[in-house]
Design an enzyme around this catalytic site. Structure first.
Site, mmCIF file in Angstrom:
data_model
loop_
_atom_site.group_PDB
_atom_site.id
_atom_site.type_symbol
_atom_site.label_atom_id
_atom_site.label_comp_id
_atom_site.label_asym_id
_atom_site.label_seq_id
_atom_site.Cartn_x
_atom_site.Cartn_y
_atom_site.Cartn_z
ATOM 1 N N ASP A 189 0.849 -1.188 0.000
ATOM 2 C CA ASP A 189 0.000 0.000 0.000
ATOM 3 C C ASP A 189 0.887 1.241 0.000
ATOM 4 O OD1 ASP A 189 -3.129 0.833 1.241
ATOM 5 O OD2 ASP A 189 -1.477 2.283 1.308
ATOM 6 N N ASN A 245 -1.741 13.128 -4.234
ATOM 7 C CA ASN A 245 -2.878 13.652 -5.004
ATOM 8 C C ASN A 245 -3.185 15.101 -4.628
ATOM 9 O OD1 ASN A 245 -3.625 11.540 -6.694
ATOM 10 N ND2 ASN A 245 -4.919 10.571 -5.150
ATOM 11 N N HIS A 262 -4.272 14.829 -9.192
ATOM 12 C CA HIS A 262 -4.685 13.453 -9.438
ATOM 13 C C HIS A 262 -3.913 12.829 -10.603
ATOM 14 C CE1 HIS A 262 -7.708 10.182 -9.698
ATOM 15 N NE2 HIS A 262 -7.876 10.469 -8.417
ATOM 16 N N ASP A 315 -1.794 9.476 -10.655
ATOM 17 C CA ASP A 315 -1.897 8.372 -11.627
ATOM 18 C C ASP A 315 -0.520 7.974 -12.173
ATOM 19 O OD1 ASP A 315 -4.572 8.251 -11.310
ATOM 20 O OD2 ASP A 315 -5.111 8.900 -13.330
ATOM 21 N N GLU A 324 -4.755 2.341 -4.413
ATOM 22 C CA GLU A 324 -3.290 2.364 -4.346
ATOM 23 C C GLU A 324 -2.787 1.185 -3.523
ATOM 24 O OE1 GLU A 324 -4.604 3.027 -1.117
ATOM 25 O OE2 GLU A 324 -2.673 3.989 -0.682
HETATM 26 P P1 GH3 Z 1 -1.584 5.505 4.136
HETATM 27 O O1 GH3 Z 1 -0.111 5.721 4.215
HETATM 28 O O2 GH3 Z 1 -2.191 5.301 5.471
HETATM 29 O O3 GH3 Z 1 -1.908 4.377 3.224
HETATM 30 O O4 GH3 Z 1 -2.198 6.841 3.564
HETATM 31 P P2 GH3 Z 1 -2.877 7.054 2.151
HETATM 32 O O5 GH3 Z 1 -3.062 8.500 1.964
HETATM 33 O O6 GH3 Z 1 -2.096 6.365 1.116
HETATM 34 O O7 GH3 Z 1 -4.225 6.251 2.317
HETATM 35 P P3 GH3 Z 1 -5.718 6.640 2.071
HETATM 36 O O8 GH3 Z 1 -6.430 5.313 2.044
HETATM 37 O O9 GH3 Z 1 -6.179 7.635 3.054
HETATM 38 O O10 GH3 Z 1 -5.759 7.301 0.661
HETATM 39 C C1 GH3 Z 1 -5.570 6.608 -0.520
HETATM 40 C C2 GH3 Z 1 -5.774 7.555 -1.648
HETATM 41 O O11 GH3 Z 1 -5.502 6.951 -2.900
HETATM 42 C C3 GH3 Z 1 -7.184 8.077 -1.726
HETATM 43 C C4 GH3 Z 1 -7.572 7.932 -3.174
HETATM 44 O O12 GH3 Z 1 -8.119 9.107 -3.687
HETATM 45 C C5 GH3 Z 1 -6.270 7.644 -3.861
HETATM 46 N N1 GH3 Z 1 -6.457 6.827 -5.046
HETATM 47 C C6 GH3 Z 1 -7.026 5.608 -5.126
HETATM 48 N N2 GH3 Z 1 -7.028 5.185 -6.414
HETATM 49 C C7 GH3 Z 1 -6.437 6.146 -7.148
HETATM 50 C C8 GH3 Z 1 -6.145 6.301 -8.542
HETATM 51 O O13 GH3 Z 1 -6.424 5.428 -9.386
HETATM 52 N N3 GH3 Z 1 -5.522 7.417 -8.952
HETATM 53 C C9 GH3 Z 1 -5.180 8.407 -8.062
HETATM 54 N N4 GH3 Z 1 -4.563 9.466 -8.527
HETATM 55 N N5 GH3 Z 1 -5.464 8.300 -6.752
HETATM 56 C C10 GH3 Z 1 -6.081 7.198 -6.294
HETATM 57 MG MG MG Z 2 -1.954 4.233 1.167
HETATM 58 MG MG MG Z 3 -4.868 2.181 0.868
HETATM 59 MG MG MG Z 4 -5.267 3.615 3.666
#
Ligand code: GH3
Ligand code: MG
Ligand code: MG
Ligand code: MG
Length: 311
Positions: free
Chosen positions: A189, A197, A202, A206, A232
């Site tokens: 992760d 982001n 965004h 990506d 992610e």
């Molecule tokens: P942590 O270290 O605890 O994992 O923090 P984090 O910010 O990585 O975790 P969190 O689950 O809060 O946020 C994950 C983010 O990933 C939120 C979401 O908008 C972003 N995300 C998920 N899929 C995609 C994608 O396909 N593209 C982009 N640009 N962002 C994405």
């Molecule tokens: Mg994360």
């Molecule tokens: Mg996550």
């Molecule tokens: Mg998370």
């Protein structure tokens, strides 16, 4: 002269879909007329792995156990074996995009109609031109590869998707139950990805995801499967690998990725990930449980400060 089937150890059929060309394809050749079959076999063997099945039961057994990429049935067989084989495999073949080719001496319209209705993709008239036949097969295999990539790969990153994950986990689990072959999964992760982001947009997010996937795919071991689990979060399935080996491998991947600089409008930044590893053992009763162990280890890695691997 009796044919014994060639032992082909297809470590993973699906792994082949990422090959540039389907040269590693496995062709199942069904027929009991030795001279006819050996002609086709000789021609195919220069390009593909070939397995021969000389009877109906064997053909069906090989089809389900070896998962060939292509099936050729010589209709010139005793009784109606060819059609029986075709009917028995047609549905499954269609669902896994396995093209079936029938070979017949002088197929008349009625027979061709019957064959197509039974699920045949193509019918060739024997004797046929080798080059033409090979081009036809290659063409069909290419289509199969593209279709499989469409349904099994994540569009953004090119990693495998969850459909693939389910299939591969079941496969690994079955191996474990049957032969006690160990395997591990690693949950990966990205750390503080939301920040990336929020800070860079965004689109940059990506790009980081794509670059992350590329780095892992380039540096992972060949037999390991890299899957986008969602957002992610990614997963590695590591066959024949215990927890400690898995930790070393993922540690190395983490090192490579976290050193890699990204750039956006003149600012450079780096990104890391956290990983939780779980391996099969006798107290784990289901693949869901395995994943949940991986999730717990991942949670520990996050809680412990991120940018690390926990087993
Ligand atoms: P942590 O270290 O605890 O994992 O923090 P984090 O910010 O990585 O975790 P969190 O689950 O809060 O946020 C994950 C983010 O990933 C939120 C979401 O908008 C972003 N995300 C998920 N899929 C995609 C994608 O396909 N593209 C982009 N640009 N962002 C994405
Ligand atoms: Mg994360
Ligand atoms: Mg996550
Ligand atoms: Mg998370």
């Amino acid at each position: 002269k009796k044919y014994s089937s060639v032992e082909v150890h297809t470590e993973s059929l699906i792994e082949k879909i990422k090959d540039e060309t389907p040269k590693g394809s496995l062709v199942l050749l069904v027929g009991d007329q030795i001279d006819r079959i050996s002609n086709i076999k000789d021609m195919l063997e220069e390009h593909y792995a070939v397995m021969v099945a000389a009877n109906e039961a064997k053909a069906i057994e090989v089809f389900y156990s070896q998962k060939p990429d292509y099936v050729i049935i010589d209709l010139h067989q005793k009784e109606d074996h060819g059609f029986h084989v075709l009917s028995s495999i047609a549905n499954k073949a269609r669902h896994s995009f396995v093209p079936t080719l029938l070979v017949e001496d002088a197929p008349h319209a009625m027979l061709r109609k019957k064959a197509y209705e039974a699920g045949a993709f193509d019918i060739v008239h024997s004797p046929f031109d080798n080059e033409e036949m090979l081009a036809l097969i290659q063409n069909r295999l290419e289509l199969k590869r593209v279709l499989q990539a469409q349904i099994l790969l994540d569009e953004l990153t090119g990693a495998y998707n969850r459909k693939f994950l389910q299939e591969e986990l079941q496969r690994q689990w079955a191996e474990f139950e049957r032969y006690e072959t160990t395997f591990s999964v690693a949950m990966l992760d990205l750390d503080r990805f939301k920040r990336i982001n929020d800070t860079y947009g965004h689109d940059t997010g990506d790009l980081v995801l794509k670059q992350f996937a590329e780095t892992i795919m380039k540096n992972k071991r060949q037999g390991d499967y890299f899957i986008r689990y969602g957002g992610e979060e990614f997963m590695l399935i590591m066959p024949k690998t215990d927890g400690e080996q898995a930790r070393m491998i993922v540690d190395r991947l983490l090192h490579v990725f976290s050193e890699q600089p990204f750039e956006k409008d003149g600012t450079t930044f780096t990104c890391s990930f956290s990983s939780g590893i779980a391996s099969v053992h006798h107290r784990i009763k289901h693949t869901d449980e395995l994943i949940s162990h991986g999730d717990q280890a991942l949670y520990m890695a996050k809680r412990n400060g991120r940018n690390q691997v926990q087993v």
